[in-house]
Design an enzyme around this catalytic site. Structure first.
Site, PDB file in Angstrom:
ATOM      1  N   TYR A 217      27.669  63.017  48.726  1.00  9.73           N
ATOM      2  CA  TYR A 217      27.316  62.933  50.142  1.00  9.73           C
ATOM      3  C   TYR A 217      27.147  61.454  50.474  1.00  9.73           C
ATOM      4  O   TYR A 217      26.292  60.778  49.904  1.00  9.73           O
ATOM      5  CB  TYR A 217      26.033  63.715  50.435  1.00  9.73           C
ATOM      6  CG  TYR A 217      26.248  65.207  50.385  1.00  9.73           C
ATOM      7  CD1 TYR A 217      26.671  65.891  51.515  1.00  9.73           C
ATOM      8  CD2 TYR A 217      26.077  65.917  49.199  1.00  9.73           C
ATOM      9  CE1 TYR A 217      26.895  67.257  51.472  1.00  9.73           C
ATOM     10  CE2 TYR A 217      26.303  67.283  49.142  1.00  9.73           C
ATOM     11  CZ  TYR A 217      26.711  67.946  50.284  1.00  9.73           C
ATOM     12  OH  TYR A 217      26.950  69.300  50.240  1.00  9.73           O
ATOM     13  N   HIS A 406      27.321  82.912  57.946  1.00 10.06           N
ATOM     14  CA  HIS A 406      27.449  82.025  56.790  1.00 10.06           C
ATOM     15  C   HIS A 406      26.827  82.589  55.531  1.00 10.06           C
ATOM     16  O   HIS A 406      25.650  82.949  55.492  1.00 10.06           O
ATOM     17  CB  HIS A 406      26.784  80.678  57.077  1.00 10.06           C
ATOM     18  CG  HIS A 406      26.840  79.751  55.898  1.00 10.06           C
ATOM     19  ND1 HIS A 406      28.011  79.240  55.403  1.00 10.06           N
ATOM     20  CD2 HIS A 406      25.860  79.287  55.086  1.00 10.06           C
ATOM     21  CE1 HIS A 406      27.749  78.485  54.353  1.00 10.06           C
ATOM     22  NE2 HIS A 406      26.465  78.507  54.131  1.00 10.06           N
TER      23      HIS A 406
END
Length: 627
Positions: A217, A406
């Site tokens: 990230y 999700h």
């Protein structure tokens, strides 16, 4: 995943869900077709289609002068697929409706429900147009509805001599593949952009992607354009470094709540997120609202005409933090990236600002999914005692117009329901969920939410290939169960979650007494000194015990959590209490085919894609902050 650090502890929030495949402009449709996709990466197999309430019509345009095949698969494999194969020989088009029992030549169906409309070939391509009812009630056919569809495709360079047998369609070799898509969905109207538009880019600057981690990230701070007042973002376009289409997994951009103290030059690469090198004040940007989200497989992202994403308003600090997720499963070195997003915005304001809030299972190891189960159900809910005060502060109901279901790799069926006056109704569902095709779905009708309503999120998982317990968590190998709701007008609730009682989980595996902080089993003696994970992973799970565990949890109490800010709460609200899992009366859908046992004959439910972007995660991050 995204990780937030508070002043004294680590705050975590999901991010992987933003692998949303929000598709706009799938390619130019032609000759009256409303949808188009290239099914293979080389662009040799193009599929066009259109539909109404009863029937779908498709056209396959394939770079071959042999046979062409198209199928609807339950799981991406050939077995169980509903298949059509056609070809053009001596100027005459042929089409056969088939089904596959195994990875072999598909069997010709006794009920020929696929109907040939037309067909021709030229020197390079075969073009076949055909149609079928969405629901045929033939047990060999798959219903075509708003669920995610695994479309399998194949072709061969020679026509078959006969429709089946040894002289039937020859083996396709490597000319085959599978693609997840949504067939029953309506594209957003291709209205022209406003008369006055501007653009700005958020792109990385030649980031050296670490070659020693599967997942990275990377964070970079950007300055927003200086605006004289509120504007609306109406469209976003990906800018992906050529060759990095698989490396760039997803990205998020957060509007910082205040101007960060640490400002870097425009050509600065940025920092590895959540490490000591990342400036601490950048982390406060996660408490701001999410300005954008993009994920692998997504194209351009455009908002419908009645909503826009606000920038330049009183919430802006003038800075945005972009977090890029790089997926490098082969741990390759020497990778560089300058990808990001281009934003199109306008001073011509839309009627409504978008709000987003999350409902579902609170992320963490209390979410336990046993191995070896063909079907394991987890569920969570939004407590009306959390939802109600925010609605009352707003003074009117909110209207949900779109959502993002999700889960991660184990999820197969997802469902969001509304309980009102003791009756449960579906808001959104996908009975063939695919983690690699997540998208913002427009609801067929907007759903108003009032004080007293309860929202229930349910996920069904398949773990027959797993030997160990899977826990809830941020990473793709872990699991989630949640829905992100797009609505208007905006109110101050960000997150409304619940989780099963930990004591209920532990008692199922035999724990009689324990203390939680620090965790320690007190009884029985045989379990003393075992960790939480050792207790769950040492349990002898079977498919039957997994089903019992699901029911046992849903019959017990759940801890509920809500997070937001408002005049009645101060800056943030975090609450937790226990209550029984809510239940209402559920009425079965109409039995279109006159039988009750066929999920393959579930009536078609028309759905519409809603090309939207803004995101979902910042809200979850806000919600988990200080929990």
């Amino acid at each position: 995943m995204a990780i937030l650090r508070g002043s004294s502890h680590l705050i975590t929030c999901t991010l992987v869900f933003v692998a949303i495949s929000v598709r706009l402009g799938r390619g130019s449709a032609a000759e009256g077709f409303t949808h188009h996709e290239a099914l293979d990466e080389a662009g040799k197999y193009h599929l066009f289609w259109k539909f109404d309430e009863e029937k779908i019509e498709l056209e396959a345009r394939v770079q071959t002068t042999g046979w062409v095949g198209l199928g609807l698969s339950p799981n991406g494999g050939m077995a169980g697929s509903d298949i059509v194969i056609g070809w053009v020989a001596d100027g005459k088009a042929h089409l056969t409706d088939r089904y596959a029992d195994a990875n072999a030549q598909p069997i010709v169906d006794e009920s020929q429900d696929w109907e040939l409309v037309s067909g021709y070939e030229n020197g390079t391509h075969t073009v076949l147009r055909f149609n079928r009812k969405l629901t045929t009630c033939d047990t060999k056919d798959r219903v075509i509805n708003k669920d995610t569809m695994r479309v399998i495709w194949a072709w061969h360079d020679e026509d078959p001599e006969e429709s089946s047998g040894t002289n039937g369609p020859k083996y396709h070799s490597s000319n085959r593949g599978v693609r997840s898509t949504i067939l029953i969905t309506q594209p957003v109207s291709q209205a022209s952009l406003p008369d006055t538009t501007y653009t700005f880019d958020l792109t990385m600057r030649n980031v050296s992607v670490p070659g020693n981690w599967h997942t990275t990230y990377w964070c970079k701070l950007f300055k927003l354009p200086t605006l004289s007042g509120k504007h609306h973002i109406v469209k976003m376009e990906p800018v992906i470094t050529p060759g990095n289409e698989g490396l760039v997994h997803h990205l998020l951009a957060y509007k910082c709540r205040r101007n960060p103290d640490t400002i870097v030059p425009d050509d600065h690469q940025g920092h590895n997120c959540y490490t000591q090198n990342m400036p601490y004040d950048w982390r406060e940007c996660y408490q701001g609202s999410l300005i954008a989200a993009w994920a692998i497989g997504s194209g351009d992202i455009a908002y419908p005409e009645h909503v826009g994403y606000p920038i330049g308003d009183e919430e802006d600090s003038g800075y945005v933090l972009m977090e890029m997720h790089y997926d490098n499963p082969q741990v390759l070195s020497g990778l560089y990236d300058s990808s990001g997003l281009r934003f199109i915005y306008t001073p011509e304001l839309r009627d409504n600002d978008i709000g987003i809030f999350e409902v579902g299972m609170r992320v963490g190891k209390h979410h336990v999914i046993p191995p070896g189960a063909d079907s394991f159900t987890s569920a969570a809910f939004c407590d009306p005692q959390c939802l109600g005060p925010f609605l009352e502060e707003l003074g009117q109901p909110i209207k949900i117009f779109a959502n993002v279901l999700h889960a991660h790799l184990l999820g197969v069926q997802l469902n969001l329901r509304l309980i009102r006056d003791g009756v449960e109704t579906d808001i959104s569902r996908d009975d063939n969920y695919d983690f690699n095709l997540q998208f913002v779905r427009n609801l067929e009708d907007e759903v108003a939410i009032y004080p007293g309503d309860t929202l229930v999120m349910e996920c069904n998982y398949r773990t027959t290939h797993k030997d160990n317990v899977v826990y809830g968590g941020l990473g793709t190998p872990e699991e989630m169960c949640m829905d992100f709701l797009f609505y208007y007008p905006k109110f101050n609730l960000a997150n409304c979650d619940s989780k099963p009682s930990v004591s209920r989980t532990l008692s199922f595996v035999g724990v009689e007494d324990y203390k939680s902080d620090p965790f320690q089993v007190l009884a029985p003696p045989s379990m003393v000194n075992k960790t939480y994970e050792e207790l769950l992973e040492g349990f002898q799970w079977t498919a039957e015990r997994a089903a019992q565990f699901s029911s046992y949890l849903l019959d017990g109490n759940f801890s509920t959590f809500c997070f937001g800010h408002g005049n009645f709460t101060g800056d943030f609200l975090t609450s937790a209490k226990e209550m029984p899992f809510p239940r209402g009366t559920r009425f079965p859908p109409p039995d279109t085919c006159g039988r009750t046992s066929s999920s393959a004959c579930r009536p078609p439910l028309t759905a519409v894609h809603f090309w939207a972007a803004t995101s979902l995660l910042a809200l979850l991050c806000k919600v988990l902050h200080n929990l």
